[in-house]
Design an enzyme around this catalytic site. Sequence first.
Site, PDB file in Angstrom:
ATOM      1  N   GLU A 123      45.412  40.662  41.990  1.00 45.14           N
ATOM      2  CA  GLU A 123      45.132  40.048  42.949  1.00 45.14           C
ATOM      3  C   GLU A 123      43.917  38.758  42.949  1.00 45.14           C
ATOM      4  O   GLU A 123      43.836  38.577  41.581  1.00 45.14           O
ATOM      5  CB  GLU A 123      44.582  41.180  43.620  1.00 45.14           C
ATOM      6  N   CYS A 136      38.516  33.600  42.500  1.00 43.23           N
ATOM      7  CA  CYS A 136      38.494  34.299  41.082  1.00 43.23           C
ATOM      8  C   CYS A 136      39.743  34.710  41.465  1.00 43.23           C
ATOM      9  O   CYS A 136      40.583  35.588  42.099  1.00 43.23           O
ATOM     10  CB  CYS A 136      37.401  35.940  42.401  1.00 43.23           C
ATOM     11  N   CYS A 143      44.367  45.244  32.642  1.00 43.90           N
ATOM     12  CA  CYS A 143      43.859  45.485  31.763  1.00 43.90           C
ATOM     13  C   CYS A 143      43.881  46.109  30.912  1.00 43.90           C
ATOM     14  O   CYS A 143      43.633  47.374  30.808  1.00 43.90           O
ATOM     15  CB  CYS A 143      42.268  45.174  32.463  1.00 43.90           C
ATOM     16  N   CYS A 147      37.783  49.113  29.897  1.00 43.75           N
ATOM     17  CA  CYS A 147      36.231  49.326  30.336  1.00 43.75           C
ATOM     18  C   CYS A 147      36.352  50.561  31.306  1.00 43.75           C
ATOM     19  O   CYS A 147      36.546  50.233  32.303  1.00 43.75           O
ATOM     20  CB  CYS A 147      35.263  48.681  30.625  1.00 43.75           C
ATOM     21  N   CYS A 150      35.121  50.432  35.302  1.00 46.95           N
ATOM     22  CA  CYS A 150      36.035  49.434  35.739  1.00 46.95           C
ATOM     23  C   CYS A 150      37.628  49.433  36.398  1.00 46.95           C
ATOM     24  O   CYS A 150      38.392  49.869  35.627  1.00 46.95           O
ATOM     25  CB  CYS A 150      36.474  47.655  34.789  1.00 46.95           C
ATOM     26  N   GLY A 198      42.474  41.645  34.389  1.00 44.54           N
ATOM     27  CA  GLY A 198      42.814  40.929  33.375  1.00 44.54           C
ATOM     28  C   GLY A 198      41.225  40.517  32.108  1.00 44.54           C
ATOM     29  O   GLY A 198      40.405  40.311  33.036  1.00 44.54           O
ATOM     30  N   GLU A 199      41.743  40.539  30.949  1.00 45.85           N
ATOM     31  CA  GLU A 199      40.694  39.422  29.959  1.00 45.85           C
ATOM     32  C   GLU A 199      41.107  38.681  29.712  1.00 45.85           C
ATOM     33  O   GLU A 199      42.555  38.371  28.957  1.00 45.85           O
ATOM     34  CB  GLU A 199      40.620  40.547  28.724  1.00 45.85           C
ATOM     35  N   SER A 232      35.957  34.039  31.439  1.00 46.97           N
ATOM     36  CA  SER A 232      35.074  35.100  31.332  1.00 46.97           C
ATOM     37  C   SER A 232      36.057  36.021  29.773  1.00 46.97           C
ATOM     38  O   SER A 232      37.059  36.254  30.054  1.00 46.97           O
ATOM     39  CB  SER A 232      35.117  36.429  31.804  1.00 46.97           C
ATOM     40  N   SER A 255      30.972  39.395  29.451  1.00 48.82           N
ATOM     41  CA  SER A 255      30.455  40.703  29.429  1.00 48.82           C
ATOM     42  C   SER A 255      29.748  41.669  28.951  1.00 48.82           C
ATOM     43  O   SER A 255      30.681  42.364  28.077  1.00 48.82           O
ATOM     44  CB  SER A 255      31.566  40.988  30.570  1.00 48.82           C
ATOM     45  N   LEU A 256      28.909  41.347  28.963  1.00 47.22           N
ATOM     46  CA  LEU A 256      27.800  41.978  27.741  1.00 47.22           C
ATOM     47  C   LEU A 256      27.765  43.731  28.537  1.00 47.22           C
ATOM     48  O   LEU A 256      28.610  44.670  27.074  1.00 47.22           O
ATOM     49  CB  LEU A 256      26.939  41.560  27.531  1.00 47.22           C
ATOM     50  N   HIS A 257      27.266  44.025  28.873  1.00 47.68           N
ATOM     51  CA  HIS A 257      27.319  45.496  29.916  1.00 47.68           C
ATOM     52  C   HIS A 257      25.670  46.106  28.781  1.00 47.68           C
ATOM     53  O   HIS A 257      25.947  47.323  29.558  1.00 47.68           O
ATOM     54  CB  HIS A 257      28.180  46.127  29.510  1.00 47.68           C
ATOM     55  N   ASN A 331      29.671  47.851  41.172  1.00 48.85           N
ATOM     56  CA  ASN A 331      30.186  48.097  42.255  1.00 48.85           C
ATOM     57  C   ASN A 331      31.028  50.199  42.435  1.00 48.85           C
ATOM     58  O   ASN A 331      32.284  49.955  41.297  1.00 48.85           O
ATOM     59  CB  ASN A 331      31.381  47.614  42.577  1.00 48.85           C
ATOM     60  N   CYS A 374      33.158  42.682  41.872  1.00 52.68           N
ATOM     61  CA  CYS A 374      33.554  42.589  40.236  1.00 52.68           C
ATOM     62  C   CYS A 374      33.529  44.259  40.201  1.00 52.68           C
ATOM     63  O   CYS A 374      33.085  44.739  40.692  1.00 52.68           O
ATOM     64  CB  CYS A 374      31.896  42.560  39.775  1.00 52.68           C
TER      65      CYS A 374
END
Length: 383
Positions: A123, A136, A143, A147, A150, A198-199, A232, A255-257, A331, A374
Site C-alpha cells: 500500500e 507515504c 514487515c 512490533c 503494528c 516495511g522497514e 524511517s 521509531s523509538l516508542h 491507531n 501509522c
Amino acid sequence: MPRSLRHWWVMSDSPSPRPGELTFVAPRRAKPPRHLADLTSAERRAAVAELGEKPFRADQLSRHYFSRLVDDPAEMTDLPEALRDRLVGQLLPTMLTPVREMTCDRGMTQKMVWKAFDGVLFESVLMRYPERVTMCVSSQAGCGMNCPFCATGQAGLTRNLSTAEIVEQVMAGARAMARGKIAGGPGRVSNIVFMGMGEPLANFRAVLGAVRRITDPAPDGLGISQRSVTVSTVGLVPAIEKLAAENMSVRLAVSLHAPDDELRDTLVPINNRWKVREVLDSAWDYAKRSGRRVSIEYALIKDINDQAWRADLLGKLLKGHLVHVNLIPLNPTPGSKWTASRPEDERAFVRGLEAHGVAVTVRDTRGREIDGACGQLAAASKA
C-alpha cells in the site's frame, strides 16, 4: 533476539559483507522486471545501447517518465512507433496494478492497494495538506520487525520491493496530482516519507536507489529535494551508519516508542540486538553528518509507554540534541489489545518533554478511517 527476527539476520545485502556483519534479507523470490527507475542515467543509456539504439533515446524515455509523467506510450510522439513499443516493453514495463482505492478527509487522503507482478500486495498513502502533498510509500511487502502494535509487523514479511516498485508508488501519486484526480485541483507531490509497509533500512540498496531517483534532477529523476524526504527505521544501527556515509540531506526518523530497554525489547523486538542508547548514538551521528534534525517517532499506548516518568526519561535522553519528537496516538488495528493514551496523559507527556526543552508535536490521525494511518497498513491480510 526473537526467533521471528533471528531467522532473517543471516547474511549481508552488500556484495562483500564484512566478517560477522548482520544484515536483514528477505525470502528468495522471483525478481521484478527491470525498469528504467531501477537504473542510473548511465545505466539507462547503456541498456538502450544494448538494444541497438542510440543512447540519447534513454534520455527521451526519462523525460517522458519523470518530467512529463507519461504512462501512455502513445504520447511519446518523439519516438518512432516501432521503436517506442520496443523501448517501452524493455524499460517501462507495468510495475504496479491498482487493486483498491480508498479516500477520506473529503478526498484529501487517498490510500492505494497495489499488486506487483507476482501477486504480492502492498500500500501507499497520499495526504494533501494546504502547504504540501506527502506520499507515504512502502519499501517492503509486509514487515519482519514483529512490533506487536503494528498491523504490518503482525502480517510478517513477504519480500523486499525493488527500487522501481517503490518509485512507481511516488509516480502514481505525482500523476494523480498533476491530472487533478485528488481533491483540491492539480498540484504536485512535494514530500516523501518512507513510513509505509516495511522497514526501509532492511531493504537498503533498493531504498537508496529510490531516494536517488526521487531526488535526482529532472529528467534523470523526479527532482524532489532531499530535504523533503524522510527515511524511517526501528533502529538498524549498521544501516543508519551506512546511510550517514552516503552524505545525503534526507531526514532520519527513528521509531523509538520507549525510552527504556526493558519495555522497548517488547514493543520493538530489534531492540534485543541494538539497545536504545546505541540507536540514539547512531542517530546523533547521522544528525551531525547530515545537518538535519532527527525525528523520534513515539506511538503513545495507554498505560504502556505513556507514563510521566517515561516522558522524563525520554526528555533526558534527547535534551541538547538536534531532534524533534512526533507523538503518535496509537491507531486501532484488528485484534490489538492496546489503544491510544488518554488525552490528559498525552498532554502530560508533551509537557514532560517540553520541560527538557525538547521540541514535540502530536501527529494528526490522517487516514485512520481507511486503515491508512501509522501502523495500520496490512494489505496482504485484507485483499
